[in-house]
Structure formats: structure tokens, C-alpha cells
Design a protein around this motif. Structure first.
Motif, PDB file in Angstrom:
ATOM      1  N   CYS A  60     -54.385 -11.499 -50.987  1.00 32.46           N
ATOM      2  CA  CYS A  60     -55.156 -10.394 -50.988  1.00 32.46           C
ATOM      3  C   CYS A  60     -55.968 -10.674 -49.934  1.00 32.46           C
ATOM      4  O   CYS A  60     -56.591  -9.392 -49.070  1.00 32.46           O
ATOM      5  N   ALA A  61     -56.602 -11.679 -49.614  1.00 32.47           N
ATOM      6  CA  ALA A  61     -57.790 -11.986 -48.701  1.00 32.47           C
ATOM      7  C   ALA A  61     -57.383 -11.854 -47.172  1.00 32.47           C
ATOM      8  O   ALA A  61     -58.128 -11.838 -46.515  1.00 32.47           O
ATOM      9  N   GLU A  62     -56.034 -12.117 -47.034  1.00 33.84           N
ATOM     10  CA  GLU A  62     -55.505 -12.311 -45.721  1.00 33.84           C
ATOM     11  C   GLU A  62     -54.307 -11.402 -45.401  1.00 33.84           C
ATOM     12  O   GLU A  62     -53.907 -10.972 -44.117  1.00 33.84           O
ATOM     13  N   ARG A  63     -53.956 -10.623 -46.374  1.00 32.91           N
ATOM     14  CA  ARG A  63     -52.874  -9.285 -45.887  1.00 32.91           C
ATOM     15  C   ARG A  63     -53.468  -8.359 -44.707  1.00 32.91           C
ATOM     16  O   ARG A  63     -54.612  -7.980 -44.782  1.00 32.91           O
ATOM     17  N   ARG A  64     -52.440  -7.986 -44.340  1.00 33.19           N
ATOM     18  CA  ARG A  64     -52.738  -7.123 -43.266  1.00 33.19           C
ATOM     19  C   ARG A  64     -51.923  -5.795 -43.744  1.00 33.19           C
ATOM     20  O   ARG A  64     -51.351  -5.482 -44.652  1.00 33.19           O
ATOM     21  N   GLU A  65     -51.629  -4.821 -42.677  1.00 35.09           N
ATOM     22  CA  GLU A  65     -51.072  -3.442 -43.085  1.00 35.09           C
ATOM     23  C   GLU A  65     -49.714  -3.451 -42.823  1.00 35.09           C
ATOM     24  O   GLU A  65     -49.070  -2.306 -43.134  1.00 35.09           O
TER      25      GLU A  65
END
Length: 657
Positions: free
Chosen positions: A543-548
């Protein structure tokens, strides 16, 4: 004149969506795990006894799971290739495993196959997405092929007597075996010929599996030259039974079977290999082959509530159901054959119209019915004609393809490049290599697996021994250790896989892929609390590094689902709720996650809220074949019978539910 041309097929369908980015570390669901009574086992033919236990899959690696689809349909335009002569028009879908979608007999105007009016993926293939209808080519291991919804190469080839031939070919990744299917229509022929070849270009034997699977209208009677069959239902027990009558019911009519079931016909040695499905007027489809393709099978959804629900689920309510008549290399689909080093298997099949006396075909005398069908088949397509077609095809099996009509994957090109293979007739050109193969090319050339230039979920892992050896000698780096651990896990070296993933954690800028693998290892070892810890940490890191991008949404959904299931099992309900809240809203609306929410609510003690989810309605697009999870959860929220819309049970239901 026989012609081959490009076309487009437009029909309502659900897009496949992205592949699951998480490697499938565990074996596929054991729907086809076989139970054989020991007294029966002692009576099995020796080859069957040997092949039942030969080289089952450890996992579906290196193939990804396809579970990104739903049940929202739109107009899809599919690439099609049309093979046509004066008698038949054949529609082939090269982007979907080379599936034959339609076999239209022009003189009578009859469609010989069951053609699905929609494209609706469902979780029936070994790697998830599969769809029903037409003629599919199943290679690899017990079940529907991982190529069911994948592109294959296609090209025009000069066939027997100069007849244009449509060649389909690909690299089957579960067993690392190249194969080809050559389709041709002799001028004025009522029968489509399909010649198949599977090759083992490696230094060691490989297990081989093949079944050609044809969908036909379920109202037809299915005939084959046998008096016995091996019955296999979703109770997962194999039994030898008489045919056509079993328990007082004629099972040659698919709708007479009370539940979904397989009937693998025991064809006597020397018998012509054929199977047919004929309607009440004696018209329908016949399939015949050279003797190498020895097995024949009927699959029926039967008449149970669950079987009817699956029919509607896979097709379109009100458009008619289907059964499957199949032909394979072994007696049953629970067997795998041994193909020796540098060996090959090949055979020829034929598909076409058959008309027979309906009184005899549908009479009570089974022997007379099948003799009538076989006699009419011999008139329409002599056994010698199929053998002759096979012998003629052998002369052009190695002919290099001409005009390319469709492009498959680059995985075959990667293996050919690495091993310098010569595969006449099935070129895997370097031009098909793409970004997925690029890091593995670099590993083979430089000895190092490249670290990514940007933050992204890891790409697919190759697990064959030669790739594992390269990873073991490559310089240690986080992504290298990740892929090495996946390959070691696939090889059964679980302890070493864990050590590789733990080494990768020390320097990894992105730890969630490694933590997820370690969580699976803990779960499989029975260390449920430690698995729960690692899943929670992995999801927080993701969740801390996810993108769109779509790939991140797919990764978040896949990891979140595994994490919640494990946290519920570990009794860590607050953390499970935290993961649920961290899922993207679009993910939480999917049917699979609505069902997961109901499980979480039940675990939290809110039975009424769980029941409201059922009342509001949901559809689990990727519900697994044979899954009874929905019925089990319904029983936990209600004392009422399972509503028909949620009843997908394939096994007989006990009186106590």
C-alpha cells in the motif's frame, strides 16, 4: 477451392483483464485428484496404472493465474481465421488457444458444434480463465490448458496435395514442449482434418497430456464403440461402470446423468477410434482419428441444480446447454504419458457431419445404435481415409510456414534461442520476443538478472532447471533472490527457497513480494501466526508504494485476498479488517471480495450483515470448478435451502445439506 482468410468475430464478452502478478506457488485445486479403490487398482491395465501416478504438477509455474475478469460484458471483437471449402466453413480463434469456434456445414445449413453466444471467462483452466464452446486443444496436464485464453502462432502452409493448410503452434510452458495443430479441408470434403504433433526437444523424458475437447448440444445422444466406461464424478472416485445404462438410467443422453460427471469409454484394442453426438433425427457431429488417439470421453453437466447453474453461468440463460465429447492420448484425463528425449507423438483427427437412422440410433439396443453410427461413419469417412490423410500430412509436417496470420508468445523463441533448437515446421522467431523475456535474455547472455529501473511488481519467474541453475550462479541481488526462491520452491527445495527469500529481504527496496512468498511458506508449513504477521506486513508495504496502474490494482487485490483469508484463519480479525479497508473501492465491489467480506463479517460475529450481502446479490466471476464455498457460507447465515443462483455444487447433496 479451399481458402484461408482473416475475419473478425464480434460478440458480447467480458474482457480478460490483467494477469495475477503473484506467482502461483501452490498446486492447482485438486479437482482431478483421483481416488481408486485398491481392489480396482489391482485390475487396472498396467499402462493405466503406471500413467495415473506419473509426474503430476507441482504448480502451474511459470504460467500466471488469469483472474482479472468479471461478468460485465461489452461488445468484444475477436480475431478469427476462416478455413473454407465448398462444404464446410471453419472459424478459428488464434488469440484464444486456436479454439475452433464454429464448424458450419454449408449444404444443410447446420452448425455442427455448440457455439457459445458469449465470451464469458470462468476459472476452469489450470491457470484460471477458460470459456466454453467449440473445439479446444488441451495440452500440458490434467485439466483445461493454460493456453485456453492465450494467443498462438498461426500461418498458411502448403498441405497435402497442395491444399492450403492452417498451422497453429506454440510452446507449452508447463512441460516445455512445442506442439502444432494443422487444419485442412480437402476440396469438396465434408470433414475437417486436424493433424497434431507434440515434440520433446530436451535431453530428458517429459510427461505428455492431450485431449481434444468438442462442445455439442446436450440434447444429443452420444455414441462410442464401447460397453464399459471409467466413471469419474466430483466425489473424485474412479469406477468402472457399464454403459449406456447405469443405475437404471441411460447415460448416453447427457441430461440423464443426475450430476456432472466424466465417462471415459473403454474402447477395445483394434476398435476404430470415434465418437459421435446425434440429435433426435439422427443428425450431428462425428469425430474420428488414427489409433494413437485412443481415449474417448463424454462430459455432462447433468440435471442437478448445480449443473444447470453452471450451464447458465458459462453461456447465456435460455440459449441451450452443451455437453463435451473428447478424444485423448490415454484412457482417462487422470493419466500422463512419458515422451522420451527427442521423441514426438503425432496423429490425425477428422470432424464432420454424420447422419444415421434415428430409430436405430435412439433405440434401446445399444449395440445396434452404435453399429448404425459406425456403419454410416465408415460410408462417410472410411477408416482408411483418415490413415491415408495422416500419412500424406507426415510429408508436409516439417514444411516451413508461409504467410503469418497470427502471433503467439515469445516464450518459445526464448527457449529456442537459449538451447539453439531446430524445430522444422514450427519457427519461434526472435521477432516475437518482448519485454517479459528481456531480463531472461540478459541473464542467459551476461549471467546477471537485471534489477528494475523503476518500482514495479516483479515480472514472471522461469522455473525450469536450466533457468534455476543460472539464477543460482548469478550475482546476489534482491530480485535475483526472489526469482531464485520461486524456482527453488517449484523444484521442491522449500528450505532453500526460504533462505533465498530471506537473503533478498536484507537489501530489497520493495519487500512485499518476498514477504508474501515467505508468508505462503509459513502457511504451508502450518505456521499460521507467522504467516499472518508476514501477510499484514507485506500488504502494508504494498500500500505504501502502489501506483495507479492496472498491474498495481491487480497486485493489491491478489495480496489483499490472500492476507485476509490467512488473517481470518489465524483469528486476527482486526488486522483482517484493516487489510479490507486498505483495498481499493473498485476491488471491494467485485464478487469474490463481496464473498470474502461475508466471511469476515461472520468471523466478527455479525451474521445479519453477512446475510445482507447474499440478499443484495453478488457474482463470483472466478469461482473455481467444484467449489462449494458459497453454499457453505450460505449454510452459516441461513437455515433455508441454498438459493439456485448460489448453488454451484457438483457433487450429490446429502439430506443433511
Amino acid at each position: 477451392m479451399t481458402t484461408i482468410r482473416r475475419a473478425e468475430l464480434t460478440l458480447p464478452g467480458a474482457p480478460l483483464g490483467p494477469a495475477n502478478p503473484l506467482p502461483a506457488l501452490c498446486p492447482p485445486a485438486k479437482v482431478h485428484a483421483v481416488s481408486v479403490d485398491e481392489r480396482l487398482r489391482e485390475t487396472l491395465p498396467l499402462d493405466m496404472r503406471r500413467q495415473l501416478g506419473y509426474r503430476p504438477l507441482r504448480s502451474i509455474l511459470p504460467v500466471p493465474v488469469l483472474d482479472g475478469y468479471d461478468r460485465t460484458r461489452e461488445d468484444l471483437t475477436l480475431e478469427a481465421l476462416i478455413l473454407e471449402n465448398s462444404r464446410l466453413r471453419v472459424s478459428v480463434l488464434p488469440g484464444l488457444g486456436g479454439r475452433i469456434h464454429s464448424l458450419h456445414h454449408k449444404p444443410t445449413g447446420r452448425e455442427l458444434l455448440y457455439t457459445n453466444p458469449v465470451f464469458q471467462p470462468a476459472a476452469f483452466a489450470l491457470n484460471g480463465a477458460w470459456f466454453s464452446g467449440g473445439i479446444e486443444w488441451n495440452i500440458g496436464a490434467t485439466g483445461h490448458s493454460t493456453l485456453s485464453c492465450a494467443p498462438v502462432h498461426a500461418a498458411r502452409v502448403d498441405g497435402p496435395d497442395g491444399t492450403p493448410m492452417l498451422r497453429l503452434w506454440e510452446w507449452e510452458r508447463l512441460r516445455d514442449t512445442p506442439f502444432q495443430v494443422d487444419l485442412w479441408l480437402p476440396e469438396d470434403s465434408d470433414f475437417l482434418y486436424a493433424a497434431v504433433r507434440i515434440r520433446n526437444p530436451h535431453e530428458k523424458p517429459v510427461p505428455v497430456y492431450w485431449w481434444s475437447n468438442t462442445a455439442v448440444p446436450e440434447e444429443h445422444r452420444v455414441l462410442a464403440p464401447a460397453d464399459e466406461a471409467w466413471h469419474y464424478g466430483y466425489e473424485r472416485a474412479l469406477n468402472r461402470v457399464p454403459i449406456p445404462e447405469l443405475d437404471g438410467t441411460d447415460r448416453s443422453y447427457p441430461l440423464n446423468s443426475p450430476h456432472p460427471a466424466d465417462y471415459f469409454y473403454e474402447l477395445p484394442d483394434g476398435t476404430r477410434r470415434w465418437i459421435a453426438a446425434l440429435d433426435d433425427r439422427g443428425h450431428g457431429l462425428a469425430q474420428a482419428s488414427t489409433d494413437r488417439l485412443r481415449g474417448r470421453k463424454l462430459f455432462t453437466w447433468g440435471g442437478s441444480t448445480g449443473g444447470r447453474r453452471w450451464q447458465d453461468w458459462l453461456t447465456e440463460p435460455g440459449t441451450g446447454g452443451y455437453a463435451e465429447i473428447q478424444a485423448g492420448l490415454a484412457r482417462t484425463q487422470l493419466e500422463h504419458l512419458r515422451l522420451e528425449s527427442e521423441g514426438e507423438l503425432s496423429w490425425c483427427e477428422a470432424y464432420g457431419p454424420l447422419s444415421a437412422d434415428p430409430v436405430r440410433v435412439h433405440g434401446e439396443d445399444w449395440a445396434a445404435a452404435r453399429q448404425e453410427a459406425e456403419a454410416r461413419l465408415e460410408e462417410a469417412l472410411p477408416r482408411a481415409a483418415v490413415q491415408k490423410a495422416y500419412e500424406q500430412w507426415r510429408q508436409c509436417a516439417d514444411t516451413e510456414p508461409g504467410e503469418r496470420l497470427a502471433t503467439g508468445s515469445g516464450w518459445g523463441a526464448l527457449e529456442v534461442l537459449r538451447e539453439r533448437l531446430k524445430l522444422p515446421g514450427t519457427p519461434f522467431d526472435e521477432s516475437t520476443l518482448d519485454a517479459e523475456q528481456a531480463p531472461w535474455i540478459e541473464l542467459a547472455h551476461s549471467g546477471s538478472y537485471p534489477e528494475p529501473r523503476r518500482v514495479t511488481p516483479p515480472g514472471p519467474t522461469l522455473v525450469a532447471r536450466h533457468w534455476r541453475n543460472m539464477l543460482e550462479t548469478a550475482p546476489a541481488a534482491p530480485l535475483t533472490e526472489y526469482h531464485l526462491g520461486v524456482a527453488q520452491w517449484h523444484a521442491g527445495d522449500f528450505a532453500q527457497a526460504v533462505r533465498s527469500w530471506e537473503r533478498g529481504l536484507e537489501l530489497a527496496p520493495s519487500v512485499w513480494p518476498l514477504l508474501r512468498c515467505l508468508a505462503v511458506a509459513d502457511r504451508e508449513a502450518g505456521q499460521l501466526q507467522r504467516a499472518a504477521d508476514r501477510y499484514a506486513e507485506a500488504f502494508a508495504d504494498l500500500c505504501a508504494e502502489r501506483r495507479e496502474a492496472e498491474v498495481w490494482t491487480a497486485a493489491c487485490a491478489a495480496l489483499g485476498r490472500e492476507a485476509i483469508e490467512t488473517l481470518i484463519a489465524a483469528g486476527r480479525l482486526e488486522q483482517a479488517r484493516t487489510v479490507w479497508d486498505g483495498l481499493r473501492p473498485v476491488t471491494r465491489t467485485r464478487g469474490r471480495f463481496r464473498l470474502l467480506e461475508a466471511r469476515l463479517l461472520l468471523a466478527e460475529g455479525d451474521k445479519e450483515a453477512a446475510r445482507r450481502i447474499f440478499e443484495e446479490g453478488f457474482e463470483v466471476a472466478d469461482l473455481s470448478e467444484g467449489s462449494e464455498l458459497i453454499a457453505e457460507l450460505w449454510a452459516a447465515v441461513s437455515d433455508e435451502p441454498v438459493p439456485a443462483r448460489y448453488d454451484f455444487r457438483m457433487r450429490p447433496v446429502r439430506e443433511d445439506g
